[in-house]
Design a protein around this motif. Structure first.
Motif, PDB file in Angstrom:
ATOM      1  N   SER A  53       0.820  -1.197   0.000  1.00  0.00           N
ATOM      2  CA  SER A  53       0.000   0.000   0.000  1.00  0.00           C
ATOM      3  C   SER A  53       0.854   1.248   0.000  1.00  0.00           C
ATOM      4  O   SER A  53       1.938   1.293   0.570  1.00  0.00           O
ATOM      5  CB  SER A  53      -0.881  -0.016   1.252  1.00  0.00           C
ATOM      6  OG  SER A  53      -1.465   1.237   1.449  1.00  0.00           O
ATOM      7  N   ARG A 147      -7.665   2.944   5.099  1.00  0.00           N
ATOM      8  CA  ARG A 147      -7.436   2.704   3.674  1.00  0.00           C
ATOM      9  C   ARG A 147      -8.723   2.933   2.877  1.00  0.00           C
ATOM     10  O   ARG A 147      -8.705   3.521   1.788  1.00  0.00           O
ATOM     11  CB  ARG A 147      -6.920   1.273   3.474  1.00  0.00           C
ATOM     12  CG  ARG A 147      -5.562   1.012   4.113  1.00  0.00           C
ATOM     13  CD  ARG A 147      -5.209  -0.480   4.087  1.00  0.00           C
ATOM     14  NE  ARG A 147      -4.003  -0.758   4.847  1.00  0.00           N
ATOM     15  CZ  ARG A 147      -2.765  -0.682   4.355  1.00  0.00           C
ATOM     16  NH1 ARG A 147      -2.583  -0.358   3.088  1.00  0.00           N
ATOM     17  NH2 ARG A 147      -1.714  -0.930   5.114  1.00  0.00           N
ATOM     18  N   LEU A 148      -9.835   2.465   3.427  1.00  0.00           N
ATOM     19  CA  LEU A 148     -11.122   2.643   2.778  1.00  0.00           C
ATOM     20  C   LEU A 148     -11.484   4.120   2.692  1.00  0.00           C
ATOM     21  O   LEU A 148     -11.988   4.588   1.651  1.00  0.00           O
ATOM     22  CB  LEU A 148     -12.183   1.863   3.555  1.00  0.00           C
ATOM     23  CG  LEU A 148     -13.624   1.946   3.070  1.00  0.00           C
ATOM     24  CD1 LEU A 148     -13.748   1.503   1.622  1.00  0.00           C
ATOM     25  CD2 LEU A 148     -14.528   1.094   3.973  1.00  0.00           C
ATOM     26  N   LEU A 151      -9.679   5.756  -0.214  1.00  0.00           N
ATOM     27  CA  LEU A 151     -10.230   5.370  -1.510  1.00  0.00           C
ATOM     28  C   LEU A 151     -11.551   6.086  -1.799  1.00  0.00           C
ATOM     29  O   LEU A 151     -11.800   6.537  -2.925  1.00  0.00           O
ATOM     30  CB  LEU A 151     -10.428   3.857  -1.558  1.00  0.00           C
ATOM     31  CG  LEU A 151      -9.146   3.014  -1.541  1.00  0.00           C
ATOM     32  CD1 LEU A 151      -9.491   1.539  -1.300  1.00  0.00           C
ATOM     33  CD2 LEU A 151      -8.374   3.167  -2.847  1.00  0.00           C
ATOM     34  N   SER A 239     -11.593  -8.453  -5.720  1.00  0.00           N
ATOM     35  CA  SER A 239     -10.410  -7.683  -5.336  1.00  0.00           C
ATOM     36  C   SER A 239      -9.389  -8.515  -4.566  1.00  0.00           C
ATOM     37  O   SER A 239      -8.183  -8.396  -4.791  1.00  0.00           O
ATOM     38  CB  SER A 239     -10.821  -6.477  -4.486  1.00  0.00           C
ATOM     39  OG  SER A 239      -9.702  -5.719  -4.087  1.00  0.00           O
ATOM     40  N   THR A 240      -9.853  -9.352  -3.641  1.00  0.00           N
ATOM     41  CA  THR A 240      -8.940 -10.056  -2.738  1.00  0.00           C
ATOM     42  C   THR A 240      -8.614 -11.482  -3.176  1.00  0.00           C
ATOM     43  O   THR A 240      -7.601 -12.035  -2.773  1.00  0.00           O
ATOM     44  CB  THR A 240      -9.532 -10.150  -1.319  1.00  0.00           C
ATOM     45  OG1 THR A 240     -10.728 -10.937  -1.359  1.00  0.00           O
ATOM     46  CG2 THR A 240      -9.856  -8.760  -0.768  1.00  0.00           C
ATOM     47  N   GLN A 294      -4.961  -3.703   1.792  1.00  0.00           N
ATOM     48  CA  GLN A 294      -5.283  -2.712   0.769  1.00  0.00           C
ATOM     49  C   GLN A 294      -6.284  -3.284  -0.236  1.00  0.00           C
ATOM     50  O   GLN A 294      -7.206  -2.597  -0.679  1.00  0.00           O
ATOM     51  CB  GLN A 294      -4.009  -2.268   0.045  1.00  0.00           C
ATOM     52  CG  GLN A 294      -4.209  -1.115  -0.938  1.00  0.00           C
ATOM     53  CD  GLN A 294      -4.626   0.179  -0.257  1.00  0.00           C
ATOM     54  OE1 GLN A 294      -4.329   0.404   0.927  1.00  0.00           O
ATOM     55  NE2 GLN A 294      -5.332   1.034  -0.979  1.00  0.00           N
ATOM     56  N   LYS A 295      -6.101  -4.555  -0.595  1.00  0.00           N
ATOM     57  CA  LYS A 295      -7.046  -5.207  -1.501  1.00  0.00           C
ATOM     58  C   LYS A 295      -8.428  -5.308  -0.852  1.00  0.00           C
ATOM     59  O   LYS A 295      -9.461  -5.154  -1.517  1.00  0.00           O
ATOM     60  CB  LYS A 295      -6.547  -6.591  -1.878  1.00  0.00           C
ATOM     61  CG  LYS A 295      -5.328  -6.585  -2.791  1.00  0.00           C
ATOM     62  CD  LYS A 295      -4.946  -8.009  -3.155  1.00  0.00           C
ATOM     63  CE  LYS A 295      -3.766  -8.033  -4.119  1.00  0.00           C
ATOM     64  NZ  LYS A 295      -3.420  -9.408  -4.529  1.00  0.00           N
ATOM     65  N   GLN A 298     -10.055  -2.021  -1.044  1.00  0.00           N
ATOM     66  CA  GLN A 298     -10.475  -1.741  -2.419  1.00  0.00           C
ATOM     67  C   GLN A 298     -11.770  -2.474  -2.750  1.00  0.00           C
ATOM     68  O   GLN A 298     -12.679  -1.902  -3.373  1.00  0.00           O
ATOM     69  CB  GLN A 298      -9.382  -2.168  -3.397  1.00  0.00           C
ATOM     70  CG  GLN A 298      -9.673  -1.790  -4.856  1.00  0.00           C
ATOM     71  CD  GLN A 298      -9.661  -0.294  -5.063  1.00  0.00           C
ATOM     72  OE1 GLN A 298      -8.632   0.362  -4.879  1.00  0.00           O
ATOM     73  NE2 GLN A 298     -10.802   0.270  -5.448  1.00  0.00           N
ATOM     74  N   ALA A 301     -14.580  -0.670  -1.012  1.00  0.00           N
ATOM     75  CA  ALA A 301     -14.815   0.601  -1.686  1.00  0.00           C
ATOM     76  C   ALA A 301     -15.555   0.401  -3.002  1.00  0.00           C
ATOM     77  O   ALA A 301     -16.480   1.148  -3.339  1.00  0.00           O
ATOM     78  CB  ALA A 301     -13.499   1.330  -1.924  1.00  0.00           C
ATOM     79  N   ASP A 302     -15.166  -0.619  -3.749  1.00  0.00           N
ATOM     80  CA  ASP A 302     -15.827  -0.907  -5.024  1.00  0.00           C
ATOM     81  C   ASP A 302     -17.303  -1.245  -4.809  1.00  0.00           C
ATOM     82  O   ASP A 302     -18.173  -0.822  -5.580  1.00  0.00           O
ATOM     83  CB  ASP A 302     -15.128  -2.058  -5.747  1.00  0.00           C
ATOM     84  CG  ASP A 302     -13.752  -1.680  -6.272  1.00  0.00           C
ATOM     85  OD1 ASP A 302     -13.430  -0.485  -6.349  1.00  0.00           O
ATOM     86  OD2 ASP A 302     -12.987  -2.615  -6.600  1.00  0.00           O
TER      87      ASP A 302
END
Length: 310
Positions: A53, A147-148, A151, A239-240, A294-295, A298, A301-302
């Motif tokens: 990250s 992190r979220l 994003l 993502s993960t 981080q994934k 993400q 967030a997506d």
């Protein structure tokens, strides 16, 4: 832990969702409004190659961050977030609720206080779980929340955290719900990691059940919360590379509960996500990886972005 004020996990009635919709969800940039779900594929997670990250390094897995002793009082509201840049989520408000608090274990009397959750009473909050190596769930939750937030802000959303290392304990589960309600949030996500038996692996998203009583009425949020949770589940997989839980939700990645105050007392769309099982060594290896976190951020967030864009 299974959460936010819950006892050790036991398998619950599976949520029956269409596998075909899950495959469509995973193959698109966002899930459609038809209620697609996470792909049902039990077994070990495929982590792929992690990307470090760009955010500041999180605390060492061997210890949890300690809130400043100059922290705000337990009843203090979250500070006003800075203005977000313009973007596709401009004008939208997202509340992120990092489960527990790294210092809850120092305030057992306070967090054991009973609060009303609509279907009864539960503890104000709990300490959460940890990996066998000592990485606290509360530290994981806060790291993913940061992190979220980054994003979502990059997409123009106004982002509020229920706490941000600024309290000595809590907030209580009823206050966590009120923060989202007061903000008139378009979406609320509570970040967690589970504490189940070895061999129990994968993530699951917890959806609010239909609850009415004791100040709780989820009738208006059940449907949009399911939409939010379904989108997060599908895009978290993408993502993960993690699989839906092999011990909760019948491999759908979704679970419905009525015993969580944070969901029962919400008046805005809200879900919990248990990102993995901290007590399983394979899942713990993912949860303690900054690249995987981080994934995870993400994927969440997506899912939120897909929900807000409709």
């Amino acid at each position: 832990m299974r959460h936010d004020e819950s006892v050790p996990p036991t398998p619950r009635r599976p949520v029956l969702l269409a596998a075909a919709a899950a495959l469509m969800c995973l193959g698109l940039a966002g899930c459609g409004g038809d209620g697609g779900t996470a792909q049902a594929r039990p077994g070990p997670s495929a982590t792929g190659t992690v990307t470090p990250s760009a955010d500041p390094a999180p605390p060492s897995p061997s210890r949890s961050p300690t809130p400043s002793r100059t922290s705000a009082s337990p009843s203090a509201p979250p500070s006003k977030p800075p203005a977000a840049p313009s973007g596709p989520l401009s004008g939208r408000t997202v509340v992120i609720d990092p489960g527990h608090n790294p210092a809850n274990h120092l305030h057992t009397a306070e967090i054991n206080r009973q609060v009303e959750i609509g279907t009864g009473h539960k503890e104000c909050d709990t300490t959460g779980t940890s990996t066998n190596g000592g990485y606290a769930e509360a530290a994981f939750n806060l790291d993913v929340a940061h992190r979220l937030r980054t994003l979502l802000r990059a997409q123009g959303a106004t982002v509020i955290l229920t706490y941000d290392g600024d309290r000595e304990f809590g907030p209580c589960v009823d206050e966590r719900a009120r923060i989202g309600n007061k903000a008139h949030a378009d979406a609320v996500v509570s970040i967690h990691a589970d504490g189940s038996a070895v061999g129990n692996r994968g993530f699951h998203v917890i959806l609010p059940a239909s609850v009415r009583g004791g100040g709780a009425d989820t009738s208006k949020i059940v449907a949009p919360s399911r939409d939010l949770g379904t989108r997060i589940a599908g895009l978290f997989v993408r993502s993960t590379g993690s699989s839906p839980s092999n011990y909760v939700g019948g491999n759908t990645g979704l679970d419905v509960r009525k015993d969580l105050g944070g969901l029962n007392l919400s008046t805005v769309p809200k879900v919990f996500i248990e990102c993995g099982n901290m007590r399983d060594p394979k899942d713990a290896a993912l949860l303690t990886s900054p690249g995987w976190r981080q994934k995870a951020a993400q994927g969440i967030a997506d899912g939120i972005s897909s929900f807000l864009k409709g």
